[in-house]
Design a protein around this motif. Structure first.
Motif, PDB file in Angstrom:
ATOM      1  N   GLN A 108      32.666  33.341  36.472  1.00 43.49           N
ATOM      2  CA  GLN A 108      33.782  34.246  36.753  1.00 43.49           C
ATOM      3  C   GLN A 108      33.292  35.509  37.449  1.00 43.49           C
ATOM      4  O   GLN A 108      33.871  35.952  38.437  1.00 43.49           O
ATOM      5  CB  GLN A 108      34.536  34.597  35.473  1.00 43.49           C
ATOM      6  CG  GLN A 108      35.777  35.436  35.731  1.00 43.49           C
ATOM      7  CD  GLN A 108      36.609  35.637  34.483  1.00 43.49           C
ATOM      8  OE1 GLN A 108      36.209  35.275  33.382  1.00 43.49           O
ATOM      9  NE2 GLN A 108      37.777  36.209  34.654  1.00 43.49           N
ATOM     10  N   THR A 109      32.209  36.058  36.968  1.00 42.63           N
ATOM     11  CA  THR A 109      31.633  37.255  37.592  1.00 42.63           C
ATOM     12  C   THR A 109      31.188  36.944  39.022  1.00 42.63           C
ATOM     13  O   THR A 109      31.457  37.715  39.944  1.00 42.63           O
ATOM     14  CB  THR A 109      30.461  37.782  36.754  1.00 42.63           C
ATOM     15  OG1 THR A 109      30.936  38.117  35.449  1.00 42.63           O
ATOM     16  CG2 THR A 109      29.816  38.996  37.399  1.00 42.63           C
ATOM     17  N   ALA A 110      30.515  35.817  39.206  1.00 48.15           N
ATOM     18  CA  ALA A 110      30.039  35.443  40.537  1.00 48.15           C
ATOM     19  C   ALA A 110      31.207  35.284  41.511  1.00 48.15           C
ATOM     20  O   ALA A 110      31.131  35.728  42.663  1.00 48.15           O
ATOM     21  CB  ALA A 110      29.228  34.155  40.474  1.00 48.15           C
ATOM     22  N   LEU A 111      32.284  34.667  41.049  1.00 53.03           N
ATOM     23  CA  LEU A 111      33.447  34.481  41.919  1.00 53.03           C
ATOM     24  C   LEU A 111      34.149  35.807  42.194  1.00 53.03           C
ATOM     25  O   LEU A 111      34.611  36.049  43.313  1.00 53.03           O
ATOM     26  CB  LEU A 111      34.409  33.471  41.298  1.00 53.03           C
ATOM     27  CG  LEU A 111      35.370  32.786  42.253  1.00 53.03           C
ATOM     28  CD1 LEU A 111      34.639  32.062  43.371  1.00 53.03           C
ATOM     29  CD2 LEU A 111      36.265  31.826  41.495  1.00 53.03           C
ATOM     30  N   ASP A 112      34.223  36.674  41.190  1.00 51.34           N
ATOM     31  CA  ASP A 112      34.808  38.005  41.389  1.00 51.34           C
ATOM     32  C   ASP A 112      34.026  38.799  42.434  1.00 51.34           C
ATOM     33  O   ASP A 112      34.615  39.457  43.300  1.00 51.34           O
ATOM     34  CB  ASP A 112      34.840  38.791  40.078  1.00 51.34           C
ATOM     35  CG  ASP A 112      35.905  38.301  39.113  1.00 51.34           C
ATOM     36  OD1 ASP A 112      36.817  37.558  39.527  1.00 51.34           O
ATOM     37  OD2 ASP A 112      35.801  38.655  37.910  1.00 51.34           O
ATOM     38  N   VAL A 113      32.692  38.737  42.376  1.00 57.48           N
ATOM     39  CA  VAL A 113      31.848  39.433  43.350  1.00 57.48           C
ATOM     40  C   VAL A 113      32.093  38.872  44.748  1.00 57.48           C
ATOM     41  O   VAL A 113      32.228  39.619  45.724  1.00 57.48           O
ATOM     42  CB  VAL A 113      30.359  39.340  42.957  1.00 57.48           C
ATOM     43  CG1 VAL A 113      29.446  39.788  44.079  1.00 57.48           C
ATOM     44  CG2 VAL A 113      30.090  40.150  41.692  1.00 57.48           C
ATOM     45  N   CYS A 114      32.179  37.560  44.848  1.00 54.11           N
ATOM     46  CA  CYS A 114      32.435  36.916  46.137  1.00 54.11           C
ATOM     47  C   CYS A 114      33.795  37.341  46.693  1.00 54.11           C
ATOM     48  O   CYS A 114      33.912  37.676  47.877  1.00 54.11           O
ATOM     49  CB  CYS A 114      32.372  35.399  45.973  1.00 54.11           C
ATOM     50  SG  CYS A 114      32.663  34.495  47.503  1.00 54.11           S
ATOM     51  N   ALA A 115      34.817  37.341  45.856  1.00 50.36           N
ATOM     52  CA  ALA A 115      36.157  37.732  46.298  1.00 50.36           C
ATOM     53  C   ALA A 115      36.182  39.189  46.742  1.00 50.36           C
ATOM     54  O   ALA A 115      36.829  39.535  47.749  1.00 50.36           O
ATOM     55  CB  ALA A 115      37.172  37.492  45.186  1.00 50.36           C
ATOM     56  N   ALA A 116      35.481  40.054  46.036  1.00 49.15           N
ATOM     57  CA  ALA A 116      35.421  41.466  46.413  1.00 49.15           C
ATOM     58  C   ALA A 116      34.756  41.626  47.777  1.00 49.15           C
ATOM     59  O   ALA A 116      35.188  42.435  48.606  1.00 49.15           O
ATOM     60  CB  ALA A 116      34.679  42.272  45.349  1.00 49.15           C
ATOM     61  N   LYS A 117      33.705  40.845  48.023  1.00 48.57           N
ATOM     62  CA  LYS A 117      33.014  40.886  49.316  1.00 48.57           C
ATOM     63  C   LYS A 117      33.959  40.460  50.435  1.00 48.57           C
ATOM     64  O   LYS A 117      34.015  41.106  51.487  1.00 48.57           O
ATOM     65  CB  LYS A 117      31.787  39.976  49.247  1.00 48.57           C
ATOM     66  CG  LYS A 117      30.947  39.948  50.498  1.00 48.57           C
ATOM     67  CD  LYS A 117      29.650  39.164  50.291  1.00 48.57           C
ATOM     68  CE  LYS A 117      29.923  37.734  49.902  1.00 48.57           C
ATOM     69  NZ  LYS A 117      28.701  36.915  49.773  1.00 48.57           N
ATOM     70  N   VAL A 118      34.727  39.411  50.205  1.00 48.43           N
ATOM     71  CA  VAL A 118      35.685  38.948  51.209  1.00 48.43           C
ATOM     72  C   VAL A 118      36.779  39.984  51.443  1.00 48.43           C
ATOM     73  O   VAL A 118      37.129  40.296  52.587  1.00 48.43           O
ATOM     74  CB  VAL A 118      36.291  37.580  50.794  1.00 48.43           C
ATOM     75  CG1 VAL A 118      37.456  37.201  51.698  1.00 48.43           C
ATOM     76  CG2 VAL A 118      35.220  36.498  50.791  1.00 48.43           C
ATOM     77  N   ARG A 119      37.308  40.546  50.353  1.00 45.59           N
ATOM     78  CA  ARG A 119      38.335  41.592  50.493  1.00 45.59           C
ATOM     79  C   ARG A 119      37.813  42.774  51.287  1.00 45.59           C
ATOM     80  O   ARG A 119      38.523  43.347  52.121  1.00 45.59           O
ATOM     81  CB  ARG A 119      38.838  42.046  49.114  1.00 45.59           C
ATOM     82  CG  ARG A 119      39.812  41.091  48.478  1.00 45.59           C
ATOM     83  CD  ARG A 119      40.488  41.704  47.241  1.00 45.59           C
ATOM     84  NE  ARG A 119      39.541  42.142  46.222  1.00 45.59           N
ATOM     85  CZ  ARG A 119      39.061  41.366  45.254  1.00 45.59           C
ATOM     86  NH1 ARG A 119      39.436  40.106  45.168  1.00 45.59           N
ATOM     87  NH2 ARG A 119      38.201  41.842  44.367  1.00 45.59           N
ATOM     88  N   SER A 120      36.564  43.142  51.050  1.00 44.38           N
ATOM     89  CA  SER A 120      35.952  44.258  51.767  1.00 44.38           C
ATOM     90  C   SER A 120      35.866  43.959  53.255  1.00 44.38           C
ATOM     91  O   SER A 120      36.158  44.817  54.084  1.00 44.38           O
ATOM     92  CB  SER A 120      34.565  44.537  51.195  1.00 44.38           C
ATOM     93  OG  SER A 120      33.891  45.525  51.939  1.00 44.38           O
ATOM     94  N   ARG A 121      35.459  42.752  53.592  1.00 43.50           N
ATOM     95  CA  ARG A 121      35.382  42.352  55.002  1.00 43.50           C
ATOM     96  C   ARG A 121      36.755  42.387  55.656  1.00 43.50           C
ATOM     97  O   ARG A 121      36.907  42.816  56.791  1.00 43.50           O
ATOM     98  CB  ARG A 121      34.801  40.956  55.135  1.00 43.50           C
ATOM     99  CG  ARG A 121      33.330  40.875  54.870  1.00 43.50           C
ATOM    100  CD  ARG A 121      32.851  39.459  55.067  1.00 43.50           C
ATOM    101  NE  ARG A 121      31.497  39.310  54.586  1.00 43.50           N
ATOM    102  CZ  ARG A 121      30.974  38.185  54.120  1.00 43.50           C
ATOM    103  NH1 ARG A 121      31.703  37.093  54.102  1.00 43.50           N
ATOM    104  NH2 ARG A 121      29.735  38.144  53.701  1.00 43.50           N
ATOM    105  N   LEU A 122      37.758  41.892  54.932  1.00 44.44           N
ATOM    106  CA  LEU A 122      39.099  41.833  55.496  1.00 44.44           C
ATOM    107  C   LEU A 122      39.699  43.221  55.689  1.00 44.44           C
ATOM    108  O   LEU A 122      40.406  43.464  56.669  1.00 44.44           O
ATOM    109  CB  LEU A 122      40.017  40.989  54.596  1.00 44.44           C
ATOM    110  CG  LEU A 122      39.673  39.503  54.517  1.00 44.44           C
ATOM    111  CD1 LEU A 122      40.539  38.813  53.477  1.00 44.44           C
ATOM    112  CD2 LEU A 122      39.810  38.844  55.877  1.00 44.44           C
ATOM    113  N   SER A 123      39.406  44.120  54.781  1.00 42.92           N
ATOM    114  CA  SER A 123      39.956  45.472  54.899  1.00 42.92           C
ATOM    115  C   SER A 123      39.244  46.280  55.970  1.00 42.92           C
ATOM    116  O   SER A 123      39.772  47.263  56.473  1.00 42.92           O
ATOM    117  CB  SER A 123      39.889  46.194  53.570  1.00 42.92           C
ATOM    118  OG  SER A 123      38.542  46.421  53.186  1.00 42.92           O
ATOM    119  N   GLY A 124      38.047  45.839  56.359  1.00 42.98           N
ATOM    120  CA  GLY A 124      37.281  46.541  57.384  1.00 42.98           C
ATOM    121  C   GLY A 124      37.632  46.123  58.797  1.00 42.98           C
ATOM    122  O   GLY A 124      37.105  46.648  59.761  1.00 42.98           O
TER     123      GLY A 124
END
Length: 104
Positions: A87-103
């Motif tokens: 769950q933590t690993a997937l949360d970190v991955c999702a946060a990374k993707v969200r960061s890319r998308l918001s940038g």
């Protein structure tokens, strides 16, 4: 995601640990299992498209989705098998993707 998904991934890891052990060879097999599952997803997509003229259309979108879900779940079990929290690993991955998308 529903907590039952994470519980099922942890329970699957425990079941595999009890049945097959926890050594490097077993961990390797669990990671390689992802390739097998991805191949099944690819085969289902090919079957949906009817790309094999001898077989024709053999799969549905639901079949493809089920195979992709197998890939995702197998990845969660592999992460747990590394001794990490999926769950933590997937949360970190999702946060990374969200960061890319918001940038963008």
């Amino acid at each position: 995601m529903d907590e039952s998904i994470w519980e099922a991934a942890r329970a699957s890891r425990g079941w595999l640990d009890a049945a097959n052990g926890t050594g490097q060879t077993e961990l390797t097999c669990r990671i390689l299992k992802l390739t097998e599952e991805a191949g099944e997803a690819s085969a289902a997509w090919i079957g949906l498209l009817g790309q094999n003229p001898r077989k024709g259309v053999t799969h549905t979108r639901e079949d493809v989705a089920a195979e992709l879900a197998d890939v995702a779940f197998t990845a969660l079990v592999a992460i747990e098998s590394l001794g990490l929290d999926a769950q933590t690993a997937l949360d970190v991955c999702a946060a990374k993707v969200r960061s890319r998308l918001s940038g963008q």
